[in-house]
Enzyme design. Sequence first.
Site, short mmCIF file in Angstrom:
data_model
loop_
_atom_site.label_atom_id
_atom_site.label_comp_id
_atom_site.label_asym_id
_atom_site.label_seq_id
_atom_site.Cartn_x
_atom_site.Cartn_y
_atom_site.Cartn_z
N ASP A 135 -10.86 -56.09 -2.56
CA ASP A 135 -9.54 -55.67 -2.09
C ASP A 135 -8.49 -56.74 -2.41
O ASP A 135 -7.31 -56.57 -2.12
CB ASP A 135 -9.55 -55.30 -0.59
N SER A 136 -8.94 -57.84 -3.07
CA SER A 136 -7.99 -58.80 -3.64
C SER A 136 -7.14 -58.12 -4.71
O SER A 136 -6.12 -58.68 -5.14
CB SER A 136 -8.74 -60.00 -4.24
N GLU A 181 -16.22 -56.63 5.79
CA GLU A 181 -15.95 -57.91 6.44
C GLU A 181 -16.28 -57.83 7.93
O GLU A 181 -15.84 -56.91 8.61
CB GLU A 181 -14.47 -58.28 6.27
N LYS A 201 -18.90 -53.40 0.29
CA LYS A 201 -18.84 -54.67 1.02
C LYS A 201 -17.92 -54.49 2.22
O LYS A 201 -16.90 -53.80 2.13
CB LYS A 201 -18.33 -55.80 0.11
N ASP A 210 -15.19 -53.20 -2.16
CA ASP A 210 -14.72 -53.49 -0.80
C ASP A 210 -14.27 -52.23 -0.09
O ASP A 210 -13.47 -51.45 -0.64
CB ASP A 210 -13.52 -54.44 -0.86
N GLU A 265 -17.16 -67.00 2.77
CA GLU A 265 -15.92 -67.51 2.19
C GLU A 265 -15.37 -68.70 2.99
O GLU A 265 -15.24 -68.63 4.21
CB GLU A 265 -14.89 -66.36 2.16
O1 KIV Z 1 -11.59 -59.19 -2.38
C1 KIV Z 1 -12.18 -60.11 -2.95
O2 KIV Z 1 -11.93 -60.46 -4.10
C2 KIV Z 1 -13.21 -60.82 -2.19
C3 KIV Z 1 -13.73 -62.10 -2.76
C4 KIV Z 1 -12.74 -63.18 -2.53
C5 KIV Z 1 -15.06 -62.43 -2.24
O3 KIV Z 1 -13.61 -60.38 -1.16
#
Ligand code: KIV
Length: 272
Positions: free
Chosen positions: A52-53, A123, A121, A91, A190
Site C-alpha cells: 500500500d506504499s 498489519e 498481507k 496489502d 518494520e
Molecule cells: O507497503 C509496503 O511497501 C510495505 C513495505 C514497506 C513492507 O508494507
Amino acid sequence: MSTAKKEYKRITTKTLVDMKNRGEKISMLTAYDYTMAKIVDGSGIDVILVGDSASNVMAGHETTLPITLDQMIYHAASVIRGIERSLVVVDLPFGSYQSDPKEALRSAIRIMKESGAHAVKMEGGKEIKESIKRILNAGIPVMGHLGLTPQSIYKFGTYTVRAKEEEEAEKLIEDALLLEKTGCFAIVMEKIPAKLARQVAEKLTIPIIGIGAGNGVDGQVLVTHDMLGMTHEFNPRFLRRYLDLYTEMTNAFGQYSADVKSGNFPSDAEQY
Ligand code: KIV
C-alpha cells in the site's frame, strides 16, 4: 500435445519456509505495475509485494491510508500480468479489514479473485486475529506485518523505531508467536531494533522479512522506488540506494527536452 517444462520454479509460501530451514535468505521488493513487475521477477527476486506504499510512491499521498481496495486490485492485477516466478503478496489496504472478520474475508477474496495474486498481507497482531483466521480458513495465505505499521501512523504519531521499550518489545514477541500459531506463512517486521528482530526470527519457524530490522532475520524487503533512488527526499538509515535514478532520469528528460527544442530529435534515421 506435450506441455514444455518451464525453466523457472515458481516460488510458493512453502518455498519460503523451506528457504528459512536451509538458512537461505529471502529477497522481496515492491512493484505496482506490469513493467516494473516484469523486471523485478526476471531479476530473481523471490517475493513481490504490491504494497500500500503505492499510496505514497504512485499516488503521492503523505500516508498509506487513502489507497482503496479497488486501486490495490488494479495494481495487483497489473503486477500479476508481468510475473512468471515470484510469489505475489498484496496489502489489504486501510479500512478493508479492520471493522470485522467478514469484511476482511470479503476484501481478501476480492484481491485473490480479481487480481490473481497469491497471498495477502495485513498489519497488526492480536487485534486482527479473528480476521486472519477467517481468511486462512478460506484458503488464502496471510503474511503478517508488525513493528512500525504505517496504517496506524496517526496512533503512533511518528515514523521512529518501534519496540525499543520492553513493554512494546514483549507485545511484539507475543504478537509474532500468535501470528505463527494462527497460521501466517511469514511476517514483515518494520523498523525495530536488530537484536529484537533476530530474537524473533530465531524463536519462530516461519520466515521474518525485515525492513529496518537488521541482518539477523530471514529476508529483506525494500520499496523499489526507494532502492532505485527515485524518491530522493526519503532517507531512513536502513535504505540502501542501488541507483540514483532521480538524477539519471532528470538528466535524460532534460536532454530529451533540449533535443526536441533544438530540432536534434528525431533524426533522419528516426523517421519514416
Ligand atoms: O507497503 C509496503 O511497501 C510495505 C513495505 C514497506 C513492507 O508494507
